[in-house]
Write an enzyme that holds these catalytic residues in place. Structure first.
Site, PDB file in Angstrom:
ATOM      1  N   VAL A  92      -7.360   1.399   7.363  1.00  0.00           N
ATOM      2  CA  VAL A  92      -6.279   2.616   6.955  1.00  0.00           C
ATOM      3  C   VAL A  92      -5.581   2.350   5.810  1.00  0.00           C
ATOM      4  CG1 VAL A  92      -4.425   4.099   7.593  1.00  0.00           C
ATOM      5  CG2 VAL A  92      -6.121   3.159   9.162  1.00  0.00           C
ATOM      6  N   CYS A  93      -5.312   1.169   5.483  1.00  0.00           N
ATOM      7  CA  CYS A  93      -4.487   0.816   4.149  1.00  0.00           C
ATOM      8  C   CYS A  93      -5.167   1.121   2.981  1.00  0.00           C
ATOM      9  CB  CYS A  93      -4.194  -0.676   4.179  1.00  0.00           C
ATOM     10  SG  CYS A  93      -3.370  -1.339   5.743  1.00  0.00           S
ATOM     11  N   PRO A  94      -6.427   0.874   2.568  1.00  0.00           N
ATOM     12  CA  PRO A  94      -6.933   1.403   1.303  1.00  0.00           C
ATOM     13  C   PRO A  94      -6.915   2.873   1.002  1.00  0.00           C
ATOM     14  CG  PRO A  94      -8.723   0.277   2.667  1.00  0.00           C
ATOM     15  CD  PRO A  94      -7.480   0.159   3.217  1.00  0.00           C
TER      16      PRO A  94
ATOM     17  N   THR B  81      -8.145  -4.283   4.934  1.00  0.00           N
ATOM     18  CA  THR B  81      -8.202  -3.641   6.174  1.00  0.00           C
ATOM     19  C   THR B  81      -8.834  -2.202   5.848  1.00  0.00           C
ATOM     20  OG1 THR B  81      -6.014  -2.866   5.763  1.00  0.00           O
ATOM     21  CG2 THR B  81      -6.043  -5.036   6.931  1.00  0.00           C
TER      22      THR B  81
ATOM     23  N   LEU C 221      -3.330   3.791  -0.050  1.00  0.00           N
ATOM     24  CA  LEU C 221      -2.944   3.452  -1.301  1.00  0.00           C
ATOM     25  C   LEU C 221      -3.661   3.904  -2.650  1.00  0.00           C
ATOM     26  CD1 LEU C 221      -2.803  -0.403  -0.563  1.00  0.00           C
ATOM     27  CD2 LEU C 221      -0.775   0.773  -0.650  1.00  0.00           C
TER      28      LEU C 221
END
Length: 187
Positions: free
Chosen positions: A46-48, A44, A51
Site C-alpha cells: 500500500v505504501c508505494p 511494501t 507515496l
C-alpha cells in the site's frame, strides 16, 4: 489523548532526497507548514501507492507553502534503494526521512513497539511546530493526497482568517462561515 496543538518532538534524522542524503531537524520544519506522512515500511504494498499519490500532488503542496516529509523506520540507505528500484518511488522529490531509532515514530505516537514499524499516520504541522490535524488509519488502508491537500488549505485559511471556519467539503475559494448567534439553528 488529543495531539492537537502538541509541539513536535525535537529531532535530527537522515533523509534521502533528490539523489542525496541530508540531515533534517526540527529547526528545518519551523517557520513553514509541514506534513509528516508515516508509513510502515519500504518495499511494501500500500505504501508505494500512497507515496506516489503525494508525489503527483507535490507541486500543489509546495505552492501552498508546505513541505512533505514521508517517514518510515527504515534507514536512508533503504529509502535510496527503494527509490532506485521502484517506478512509483522514483517520482518522489520530497524528503524521505529515516527513523531507525524511532525518535519520530515515538514522538508522534505512531510506533508499533512490538514490530518496530510506524502506523499509517498523517500529521499537519503549523509553522510554530504544533500538530493542527492528524489521522491514523489501519495498515491496510491507503490515504488520499487530494483530501490531505484540501485539509491543509482549510487549516491555512482559518489560521489567517480569524473568526471564520470552513464547512464540510470546503475547497479553496469557496464560501466559509462566520459563527455568530445569527447562524444558530439556521444551518
Amino acid at each position: 489523548m488529543s495531539q492537537i496543538k502538541k509541539e513536535i518532538v525535537d529531532f535530527n534524522v537522515q533523509a534521502y532526497v533528490n539523489d542525496n542524503f541530508k540531515a533534517v531537524s526540527k529547526a528545518d520544519v519551523l517557520g513553514k507548514w509541514s506534513i509528516f506522512f508515516f508509513y510502515p515500511a519500504d518495499f511494501t504494498f500500500v505504501c508505494p501507492t500512497e507515496l506516489e499519490d503525494l508525489a503527483e500532488k507535490y507541486d500543489e503542496f509546495k505552492a501552498a507553502g508546505c513541505e512533505i516529509y514521508s517517514v518510515s523506520c527504515d534507514t536512508h540507505f533503504v529509502h535510496k534503494a527503494w527509490h532506485d528500484t521502484s517506478d512509483k518511488i522514483k517520482k518522489i522529490r520530497y524528503p524521505m526521512l529515516a527513523d531507525p531509532n524511532h525518535v519520530l515514530a515515538r514522538g508522534f505516537e505512531v510506533l508499533i513497539e512490538e514490530k518496530g514499524l510506524a502506523e499509517r499516520g498523517t500529521f499537519i504541522v503549523n509553522p510554530e511546530g504544533q500538530i493542527v490535524a492528524y489521522e491514523v488509519v489501519d495498515g491496510n488502508i491507503g490515504r488520499n493526497a487530494d483530501e490531505l491537500l484540501r485539509r491543509l488549505q482549510a487549516l491555512q485559511f482559518v489560521a489567517s482568517h480569524d473568526g471564520e471556519v470552513c464547512p464540510a467539503k470546503w475547497k479553496q475559494g469557496a464560501e466559509t462561515l462566520k459563527p455568530s448567534i445569527d447562524l444558530v439553528g439556521k444551518l
